[in-house]
Design a protein around this motif. Sequence first.
Motif, short mmCIF file in Angstrom:
data_model
loop_
_atom_site.label_atom_id
_atom_site.label_comp_id
_atom_site.label_asym_id
_atom_site.label_seq_id
_atom_site.Cartn_x
_atom_site.Cartn_y
_atom_site.Cartn_z
N LEU A 158 87.19 94.81 37.47
CA LEU A 158 85.98 95.25 38.16
C LEU A 158 85.03 94.09 38.42
O LEU A 158 84.40 94.02 39.47
CB LEU A 158 85.26 96.34 37.36
CG LEU A 158 85.80 97.75 37.47
CD1 LEU A 158 84.93 98.71 36.66
CD2 LEU A 158 85.91 98.22 38.89
N ASN A 169 82.73 99.83 27.26
CA ASN A 169 83.03 99.90 28.69
C ASN A 169 82.68 98.61 29.41
O ASN A 169 82.18 97.67 28.81
CB ASN A 169 82.27 101.07 29.33
CG ASN A 169 80.76 100.95 29.20
OD1 ASN A 169 80.20 99.86 29.12
ND2 ASN A 169 80.08 102.07 29.17
N ALA A 184 83.83 101.70 33.79
CA ALA A 184 85.21 101.94 33.35
C ALA A 184 85.25 101.87 31.83
O ALA A 184 84.72 100.94 31.22
CB ALA A 184 86.15 100.90 33.95
N SER A 185 85.86 102.87 31.23
CA SER A 185 86.00 102.89 29.77
C SER A 185 87.00 101.84 29.33
O SER A 185 88.07 101.70 29.92
CB SER A 185 86.49 104.27 29.31
OG SER A 185 85.54 105.25 29.60
N SER A 197 92.52 102.13 28.70
CA SER A 197 93.67 101.36 29.14
C SER A 197 94.81 101.43 28.13
O SER A 197 95.95 101.13 28.46
CB SER A 197 93.27 99.91 29.40
OG SER A 197 92.74 99.33 28.23
#
Length: 180
Positions: free
Chosen positions: A143, A105, A118-119, A61
């Motif tokens: 998420l 993550n 998701a990283s 991000s």
Amino acid sequence: MSKEEKMVGEKRRDFLLKWLKDSNEPITGSQMASRASVSRQVIVGDMALLKAKDEPIISTSQGYVYFSQSQSDHMIERTIACFHLPKDTERELNLLVDHGVYVKNVIIDHPIYGEFTASLHISNRKEVERFIKDVGHSKASLLSELTDGIHLHTISAQSEDLLDEAEAALKEEGFLVNEA
């Protein structure tokens, strides 16, 4: 190189790869695009081509990061199960990084689509702040909102003690899933 001089193809990718390897901080696609005098979309393609050549480039991000194995060799990794409301995300991440923990993550187990990872690559309060701002500006859902707040984090630190202390802090806040 002058700002107007457009870098092309392999020369540009070599330049971007060296820049990523030399950087201690994530580099945004916009920064790369500006430096190489190309569009952001060209950079996305370049990163995909470099990843296809097995370069360990991670999209976070905060931007792109070159992740060499030597960076993780001395880290101890653990996966933890968490639960909290979206408004508590910043508090959760700050608790982890304040205990010297790197948040690799976030993982959810979606009832229809299965596992999503998701990283994050968050290791300090500045990165937490940037992540929270990005979520707010994009108006994107976390998420964990897809699973009513239940999610996993892969975390790492220099010692088991640091991981234990971070978990204890999360437990005290009520952020860990109970093992009942």
